[in-house]
Design a protein around this motif. Structure first.
Motif, PDB file in Angstrom:
ATOM      1  N   ALA A 125      22.461  48.943  45.718  1.00 28.71           N
ATOM      2  CA  ALA A 125      21.941  49.047  44.350  1.00 28.71           C
ATOM      3  C   ALA A 125      21.503  47.678  43.828  1.00 28.71           C
ATOM      4  N   ALA A 126      22.280  46.636  44.134  1.00 27.47           N
ATOM      5  CA  ALA A 126      21.913  45.291  43.690  1.00 27.47           C
ATOM      6  C   ALA A 126      20.614  44.838  44.352  1.00 27.47           C
ATOM      7  N   ASN A 127      20.449  45.151  45.618  1.00 28.12           N
ATOM      8  CA  ASN A 127      19.216  44.767  46.303  1.00 28.12           C
ATOM      9  C   ASN A 127      18.019  45.549  45.775  1.00 28.12           C
ATOM     10  N   GLN A 128      18.232  46.788  45.409  1.00 31.08           N
ATOM     11  CA  GLN A 128      17.141  47.561  44.817  1.00 31.08           C
ATOM     12  C   GLN A 128      16.721  46.969  43.467  1.00 31.08           C
ATOM     13  N   ALA A 129      17.721  46.519  42.682  1.00 29.34           N
ATOM     14  CA  ALA A 129      17.396  45.862  41.403  1.00 29.34           C
ATOM     15  C   ALA A 129      16.663  44.540  41.646  1.00 29.34           C
ATOM     16  N   VAL A 131      14.661  43.929  44.061  1.00 26.14           N
ATOM     17  CA  VAL A 131      13.278  44.257  44.415  1.00 26.14           C
ATOM     18  C   VAL A 131      12.458  44.508  43.146  1.00 26.14           C
ATOM     19  N   ALA A 132      13.058  45.243  42.204  1.00 26.09           N
ATOM     20  CA  ALA A 132      12.350  45.514  40.946  1.00 26.09           C
ATOM     21  C   ALA A 132      12.064  44.216  40.194  1.00 26.09           C
ATOM     22  N   GLN A 133      13.046  43.317  40.204  1.00 31.50           N
ATOM     23  CA  GLN A 133      12.858  42.036  39.513  1.00 31.50           C
ATOM     24  C   GLN A 133      11.784  41.190  40.213  1.00 31.50           C
ATOM     25  N   ALA A 134      11.821  41.160  41.529  1.00 32.04           N
ATOM     26  CA  ALA A 134      10.821  40.395  42.258  1.00 32.04           C
ATOM     27  C   ALA A 134       9.426  40.988  42.082  1.00 32.04           C
ATOM     28  N   GLN A 135       9.338  42.317  41.977  1.00 32.38           N
ATOM     29  CA  GLN A 135       8.049  42.958  41.764  1.00 32.38           C
ATOM     30  C   GLN A 135       7.484  42.628  40.400  1.00 32.38           C
ATOM     31  N   THR A 137       8.105  39.879  38.694  1.00 33.76           N
ATOM     32  CA  THR A 137       7.657  38.482  38.766  1.00 33.76           C
ATOM     33  C   THR A 137       6.300  38.392  39.461  1.00 33.76           C
ATOM     34  N   LEU A 138       6.123  39.198  40.525  1.00 33.98           N
ATOM     35  CA  LEU A 138       4.840  39.207  41.228  1.00 33.98           C
ATOM     36  C   LEU A 138       3.718  39.700  40.318  1.00 33.98           C
ATOM     37  N   ASP A 139       3.991  40.768  39.560  1.00 41.05           N
ATOM     38  CA  ASP A 139       2.966  41.295  38.650  1.00 41.05           C
ATOM     39  C   ASP A 139       2.588  40.259  37.591  1.00 41.05           C
ATOM     40  N   GLU A 140       3.588  39.568  37.071  1.00 40.37           N
ATOM     41  CA  GLU A 140       3.333  38.550  36.044  1.00 40.37           C
ATOM     42  C   GLU A 140       2.505  37.390  36.624  1.00 40.37           C
ATOM     43  N   SER A 141       2.864  36.911  37.793  1.00 40.38           N
ATOM     44  CA  SER A 141       2.140  35.798  38.411  1.00 40.38           C
ATOM     45  C   SER A 141       0.713  36.208  38.768  1.00 40.38           C
ATOM     46  N   THR A 142       0.548  37.443  39.186  1.00 40.84           N
ATOM     47  CA  THR A 142      -0.796  37.922  39.541  1.00 40.84           C
ATOM     48  C   THR A 142      -1.688  37.994  38.303  1.00 40.84           C
ATOM     49  N   ALA A 143      -1.127  38.496  37.182  1.00 43.10           N
ATOM     50  CA  ALA A 143      -1.910  38.585  35.938  1.00 43.10           C
ATOM     51  C   ALA A 143      -2.282  37.191  35.433  1.00 43.10           C
ATOM     52  N   GLN A 144      -1.369  36.259  35.503  1.00 43.28           N
ATOM     53  CA  GLN A 144      -1.647  34.893  35.063  1.00 43.28           C
ATOM     54  C   GLN A 144      -2.747  34.265  35.907  1.00 43.28           C
ATOM     55  N   LEU A 145      -2.725  34.506  37.237  1.00 45.43           N
ATOM     56  CA  LEU A 145      -3.763  33.958  38.115  1.00 45.43           C
ATOM     57  C   LEU A 145      -5.138  34.558  37.776  1.00 45.43           C
ATOM     58  N   ARG A 146      -5.180  35.863  37.487  1.00 47.79           N
ATOM     59  CA  ARG A 146      -6.449  36.501  37.170  1.00 47.79           C
ATOM     60  C   ARG A 146      -7.054  35.927  35.882  1.00 47.79           C
ATOM     61  N   ARG A 147      -6.250  35.682  34.853  1.00 51.06           N
ATOM     62  CA  ARG A 147      -6.761  35.112  33.607  1.00 51.06           C
ATOM     63  C   ARG A 147      -7.337  33.718  33.849  1.00 51.06           C
ATOM     64  N   ALA A 177       6.353  36.961  48.425  1.00 51.99           N
ATOM     65  CA  ALA A 177       7.383  36.740  49.445  1.00 51.99           C
ATOM     66  C   ALA A 177       8.756  37.161  48.959  1.00 51.99           C
ATOM     67  N   ASN A 178       9.029  36.923  47.687  1.00 50.57           N
ATOM     68  CA  ASN A 178      10.327  37.340  47.128  1.00 50.57           C
ATOM     69  C   ASN A 178      10.469  38.850  47.139  1.00 50.57           C
ATOM     70  N   VAL A 179       9.342  39.544  46.887  1.00 50.28           N
ATOM     71  CA  VAL A 179       9.391  41.006  46.924  1.00 50.28           C
ATOM     72  C   VAL A 179       9.727  41.490  48.339  1.00 50.28           C
ATOM     73  N   ARG A 180       9.049  40.893  49.322  1.00 58.15           N
ATOM     74  CA  ARG A 180       9.310  41.297  50.699  1.00 58.15           C
ATOM     75  C   ARG A 180      10.744  40.988  51.117  1.00 58.15           C
ATOM     76  N   SER A 181      11.255  39.836  50.684  1.00 58.96           N
ATOM     77  CA  SER A 181      12.648  39.485  50.998  1.00 58.96           C
ATOM     78  C   SER A 181      13.619  40.479  50.373  1.00 58.96           C
ATOM     79  N   ALA A 182      13.343  40.846  49.113  1.00 64.18           N
ATOM     80  CA  ALA A 182      14.220  41.810  48.443  1.00 64.18           C
ATOM     81  C   ALA A 182      14.153  43.169  49.126  1.00 64.18           C
ATOM     82  N   GLN A 183      12.965  43.564  49.571  1.00 63.61           N
ATOM     83  CA  GLN A 183      12.832  44.829  50.281  1.00 63.61           C
ATOM     84  C   GLN A 183      13.584  44.793  51.617  1.00 63.61           C
ATOM     85  N   ALA A 184      13.542  43.650  52.307  1.00 62.39           N
ATOM     86  CA  ALA A 184      14.313  43.513  53.550  1.00 62.39           C
ATOM     87  C   ALA A 184      15.808  43.609  53.287  1.00 62.39           C
ATOM     88  N   ASN A 185      16.236  43.049  52.162  1.00 58.67           N
ATOM     89  CA  ASN A 185      17.652  43.144  51.808  1.00 58.67           C
ATOM     90  C   ASN A 185      18.062  44.592  51.570  1.00 58.67           C
TER      91      ASN A 185
END
Length: 440
Positions: A125-129, A131-135, A137-147, A177-185
């Motif tokens: 359950a902690a690893n699933q959370a 993954v959600a947190q890393a996802q 962060t990825l969405d936020e960083s992607t939106a910032q890069l697009r702007r 990469a953090n998302v992939r690491s969390a998914q591996a966990n």
């Protein structure tokens, strides 16, 4: 009147000795002379002709067999153990109980395994959370890069600075990469949970086959430890209506033993009863194969004096469950059967008339074995046997030997015919005394 003369002995008062006492010395001398005369006459008397013991050659059936000993065993015997350590809570079966495949037969305390499962689920359950947190962060960083890329397009690349764009792109890569690491966990946590659940399942010991419990080596309250090796808890035999007999064939007989040959065997538990069997396997390797695989001189010296044997397996039908695993059996394997063949006793092949003379005393004497001939005795060898001729003397007959059952040998000969009496021994002088075995 003059008195009558009296006997001198009576006058002296002594008794008259009997005649045999007065002549005792001469009687003894006469007896010694007679005994010496009898002894001399016996020593120089001619020996009576020997009386030969004969057995007629006959035509008949000859069964050649090989004997071997071994033990009965189930066709499939399974040793059931525990892959986990712990306290045995319950033992659900006992010796001689019939079990089915998958049936629980013992339970090991699962409390420690339940705690491990709970911990694995929390980690998942902690690893699933994560993954959600890393996802996020990825969405936020992607939106910032697009702007920033849009602003750079509208300003013609003047703003923002190139270094800011590189920093934004690196932030997106790190977030991905953090998302992939969390998914591996998550996958790791799922595997850990599955492993703990499997261990929990193995806390219930189940029968792997349909069969009968032959041995139980665990009791409730006992602790089993599976740290270095699997502890044995039960021994289960599958379908005792079909069993196998594992025997050791001597190296001198293994050449005649083939797969498919019929056999029979006896066990001490049922004297006088014979059970059928059939050869299903004859091993190519001997009992010393594993030992001689080593090239060391010490091993060669150790195995040089050992008896060489080859394992063979016989199939046994046991529909009424009379036979039991572990019984010692003596098997007789029929390797060859001849019909209407000429047979003579084996004693005829060992008899030599020159050395078979009669001696003092009663009984039957057999000629000593002919060492030079006995070494050559075997299938296809030329041998000499003796029959009583018309003059009462032994007469040579050449034969070619065939198979033997230990007491009789099949032979072929141009001169020996059925009914001819072959010599096997000499009747010693005096009345023949039966052997002890014949008296019983």
């Amino acid at each position: 009147m003059a008195s009558e003369p009296q006997d001198l002995n009576a006058f002296l008062g002594t008794k008259r000795r009997p005649w045999w006492r007065r002549n005792l010395r001469w009687i003894i001398i006469a007896l010694v002379v007679v005994a010496l005369g009898l002894l001399v006459s016996r020593c120089f008397a001619p020996k009576p002709p020997p009386s030969y013991i004969t057995v007629p050659a006959e035509r008949g059936a000859l069964s050649v067999t090989v004997s071997a000993t071994g033990r009965l065993a189930p066709t499939r015997q399974v040793t059931v153990g525990s892959e986990i350590s712990g306290l045995v809570l319950k033992v659900l079966v006992d010796v001689n109980d019939r079990v089915t495949e998958g049936q629980p037969i013992a339970i090991i305390d699962p409390s420690r395994l339940d705690d491990a499962i709970t911990q694995s689920r929390a980690t998942l359950a902690a690893n699933q959370a994560a993954v959600a947190q890393a996802q996020a962060t990825l969405d936020e960083s992607t939106a910032q890069l697009r702007r920033m890329e849009e602003v750079s397009r509208l300003s013609g690349g003047k703003v923002p600075a190139r270094t800011e764009l590189d920093t934004a792109r690196a932030a997106v890569a790190r977030a991905r990469a953090n998302v992939r690491s969390a998914q591996a966990n998550i996958i790791s946590a799922q595997a850990s949970l599955s492993s703990n659940q499997t261990q929990r399942t193995r806390s219930i010991i189940r029968s792997p086959v349909n069969g009968v419990v032959l041995a139980r080596q665990v009791d409730a309250g006992q602790t089993v430890a599976a740290s270095f090796s699997t502890p044995t808890m039960f021994v289960i035999a599958r379908d005792l209506t079909q069993m196998k007999l594992e025997v050791a064939i001597d190296e001198a007989d293994v050449g005649a033993v083939k797969v498919g040959l019929p056999a029979s065997f006896t066990v001490d538990a049922f004297p006088g009863r014979t059970f059928p069997a059939q050869i299903t396997r004859v091993d190519l390797g001997s009992n010393l194969t594993a030992s001689t695989a080593s090239t060391s001189a010490a091993t060669s010296t150790t195995t040089a004096n050992q008896v060489v044997s080859y394992a063979a397996v016989l199939s046994v039908s046991n529909p009424d469950l009379t036979l039991r695993p572990g019984m010692t059996a003596t098997a007789t394997i029929g390797v060859e059967k001849l019909e209407n063949t000429l047979l003579i006793p084996n004693g005829a092949l060992r008899f030599t008339p020159d050395q078979g003379g009669a001696k003092a005393g009663g009984g039957i004497q057999f000629g000593p074995p002919r060492k030079d001939q006995e070494k050559a005795i075997g299938r296809g060898s030329k041998q000499t046997v003796y029959v009583v001729g018309k003059d009462g003397k032994p007469e040579k007959v050449e034969v070619v030997t065939g198979p033997s059952d230990g007491s009789r040998t099949a032979v072929t000969s141009a001169k020996l015919t059925p009914g001819m009496k072959v010599i096997v021994g000499v009747q010693a002088s005096g009345p023949a005394k039966p052997a002890k075995d014949d008296q019983n």
